[in-house]
Design a protein around this motif. Structure first.
Motif, PDB file in Angstrom:
ATOM      1  N   MET A  36       0.830  -1.203   0.000  1.00  0.00           N
ATOM      2  CA  MET A  36       0.000   0.000   0.000  1.00  0.00           C
ATOM      3  C   MET A  36       0.869   1.260   0.000  1.00  0.00           C
ATOM      4  N   LEU A  37       1.929   1.259   0.780  1.00  0.00           N
ATOM      5  CA  LEU A  37       2.825   2.413   0.809  1.00  0.00           C
ATOM      6  C   LEU A  37       3.519   2.616  -0.538  1.00  0.00           C
ATOM      7  N   ARG A  38       3.934   1.514  -1.180  1.00  0.00           N
ATOM      8  CA  ARG A  38       4.556   1.634  -2.497  1.00  0.00           C
ATOM      9  C   ARG A  38       3.580   2.215  -3.513  1.00  0.00           C
ATOM     10  N   ARG A  39       2.336   1.773  -3.470  1.00  0.00           N
ATOM     11  CA  ARG A  39       1.333   2.302  -4.403  1.00  0.00           C
ATOM     12  C   ARG A  39       1.068   3.777  -4.152  1.00  0.00           C
ATOM     13  N   ARG A  40       0.974   4.171  -2.908  1.00  0.00           N
ATOM     14  CA  ARG A  40       0.760   5.580  -2.599  1.00  0.00           C
ATOM     15  C   ARG A  40       1.934   6.423  -3.076  1.00  0.00           C
ATOM     16  N   ARG A  41       3.141   5.930  -2.837  1.00  0.00           N
ATOM     17  CA  ARG A  41       4.331   6.661  -3.266  1.00  0.00           C
ATOM     18  C   ARG A  41       4.361   6.782  -4.783  1.00  0.00           C
ATOM     19  N   ALA A  42       4.034   5.711  -5.497  1.00  0.00           N
ATOM     20  CA  ALA A  42       4.014   5.750  -6.957  1.00  0.00           C
ATOM     21  C   ALA A  42       2.933   6.710  -7.457  1.00  0.00           C
ATOM     22  N   ALA A  43       1.768   6.686  -6.832  1.00  0.00           N
ATOM     23  CA  ALA A  43       0.692   7.592  -7.238  1.00  0.00           C
ATOM     24  C   ALA A  43       1.087   9.046  -6.989  1.00  0.00           C
ATOM     25  N   ARG A  44       1.724   9.310  -5.874  1.00  0.00           N
ATOM     26  CA  ARG A  44       2.159  10.661  -5.565  1.00  0.00           C
ATOM     27  C   ARG A  44       3.201  11.147  -6.573  1.00  0.00           C
ATOM     28  N   ARG A  45       4.149  10.278  -6.914  1.00  0.00           N
ATOM     29  CA  ARG A  45       5.160  10.655  -7.904  1.00  0.00           C
ATOM     30  C   ARG A  45       4.530  10.893  -9.271  1.00  0.00           C
ATOM     31  N   LEU A  46       3.568  10.068  -9.643  1.00  0.00           N
ATOM     32  CA  LEU A  46       2.882  10.245 -10.917  1.00  0.00           C
ATOM     33  C   LEU A  46       2.123  11.565 -10.946  1.00  0.00           C
ATOM     34  N   MET A  47       1.476  11.921  -9.854  1.00  0.00           N
ATOM     35  CA  MET A  47       0.752  13.195  -9.807  1.00  0.00           C
ATOM     36  C   MET A  47       1.709  14.375  -9.922  1.00  0.00           C
ATOM     37  N   TRP A  48       2.870  14.319  -9.257  1.00  0.00           N
ATOM     38  CA  TRP A  48       3.854  15.397  -9.371  1.00  0.00           C
ATOM     39  C   TRP A  48       4.389  15.479 -10.804  1.00  0.00           C
ATOM     40  N   LEU A  49       4.611  14.326 -11.420  1.00  0.00           N
ATOM     41  CA  LEU A  49       5.087  14.316 -12.799  1.00  0.00           C
ATOM     42  C   LEU A  49       4.048  14.932 -13.732  1.00  0.00           C
ATOM     43  N   LEU A  50       2.779  14.575 -13.563  1.00  0.00           N
ATOM     44  CA  LEU A  50       1.719  15.151 -14.389  1.00  0.00           C
ATOM     45  C   LEU A  50       1.599  16.661 -14.171  1.00  0.00           C
ATOM     46  N   LEU A  51       1.734  17.097 -12.937  1.00  0.00           N
ATOM     47  CA  LEU A  51       1.693  18.529 -12.661  1.00  0.00           C
ATOM     48  C   LEU A  51       2.860  19.244 -13.335  1.00  0.00           C
ATOM     49  N   PHE A  52       4.045  18.667 -13.261  1.00  0.00           N
ATOM     50  CA  PHE A  52       5.219  19.260 -13.894  1.00  0.00           C
ATOM     51  C   PHE A  52       5.032  19.342 -15.404  1.00  0.00           C
ATOM     52  N   VAL A  53       4.528  18.263 -16.021  1.00  0.00           N
ATOM     53  CA  VAL A  53       4.299  18.257 -17.463  1.00  0.00           C
ATOM     54  C   VAL A  53       3.269  19.310 -17.840  1.00  0.00           C
ATOM     55  N   ALA A  54       2.215  19.448 -17.043  1.00  0.00           N
ATOM     56  CA  ALA A  54       1.191  20.450 -17.326  1.00  0.00           C
ATOM     57  C   ALA A  54       1.764  21.859 -17.241  1.00  0.00           C
ATOM     58  N   VAL A  55       2.600  22.120 -16.250  1.00  0.00           N
ATOM     59  CA  VAL A  55       3.205  23.451 -16.110  1.00  0.00           C
ATOM     60  C   VAL A  55       4.137  23.740 -17.287  1.00  0.00           C
ATOM     61  N   VAL A  56       4.931  22.759 -17.683  1.00  0.00           N
ATOM     62  CA  VAL A  56       5.832  22.955 -18.820  1.00  0.00           C
ATOM     63  C   VAL A  56       5.031  23.176 -20.100  1.00  0.00           C
ATOM     64  N   ALA A  57       3.986  22.378 -20.314  1.00  0.00           N
ATOM     65  CA  ALA A  57       3.164  22.529 -21.520  1.00  0.00           C
ATOM     66  C   ALA A  57       2.486  23.902 -21.547  1.00  0.00           C
ATOM     67  N   PHE A  58       1.963  24.339 -20.418  1.00  0.00           N
ATOM     68  CA  PHE A  58       1.336  25.659 -20.366  1.00  0.00           C
ATOM     69  C   PHE A  58       2.349  26.758 -20.620  1.00  0.00           C
ATOM     70  N   SER A  59       3.534  26.628 -20.057  1.00  0.00           N
ATOM     71  CA  SER A  59       4.572  27.643 -20.257  1.00  0.00           C
ATOM     72  C   SER A  59       4.975  27.727 -21.721  1.00  0.00           C
ATOM     73  N   LEU A  60       5.162  26.581 -22.357  1.00  0.00           N
ATOM     74  CA  LEU A  60       5.521  26.587 -23.768  1.00  0.00           C
ATOM     75  C   LEU A  60       4.405  27.192 -24.618  1.00  0.00           C
ATOM     76  N   TRP A  61       3.174  26.823 -24.330  1.00  0.00           N
ATOM     77  CA  TRP A  61       2.039  27.383 -25.069  1.00  0.00           C
ATOM     78  C   TRP A  61       1.979  28.895 -24.887  1.00  0.00           C
ATOM     79  N   ALA A  62       2.121  29.355 -23.660  1.00  0.00           N
ATOM     80  CA  ALA A  62       2.037  30.789 -23.394  1.00  0.00           C
ATOM     81  C   ALA A  62       3.188  31.537 -24.057  1.00  0.00           C
TER      82      ALA A  62
END
Length: 82
Positions: A36-62
């Motif tokens: 359960m801890l491994r899954r939570r850690r993986a989900a948290r890392r995936l969410m941070w990665l998605l947030l980072f990708v979204a910020v980079v994509a928005f910055s490039l678009w802007a």
């Protein structure tokens, strides 16, 4: 059932010895908790990665579209007298 009866029943339940726990239960609980801890850690890392990708994509678009700049007018007044 009156209040005294309920209190007496509760005391009897609390005074009893707890049922025996299976010996392999601890190992199973630790295994599930670790998973359960491994899954939570993986989900948290995936969410941070998605947030980072979204910020980079928005910055490039802007940066390329520049939405803060006023678009040029599409009609120009006629130039007479030149």
């Amino acid at each position: 059932m009156s209040r005294r009866d309920r209190e007496a029943a509760a005391r009897q339940r609390m005074e009893r010895t707890p049922p025996p726990v299976p010996p392999d239960l601890y190992v199973e609980v630790v295994r599930r908790g670790t998973r359960m801890l491994r899954r939570r850690r993986a989900a948290r890392r995936l969410m941070w990665l998605l947030l980072f990708v979204a910020v980079v994509a928005f910055s490039l678009w802007a940066a390329t579209v520049q939405p803060w700049v006023e678009p040029p007018s599409e009609t120009t007044p006629p130039l007479n007298g030149w």
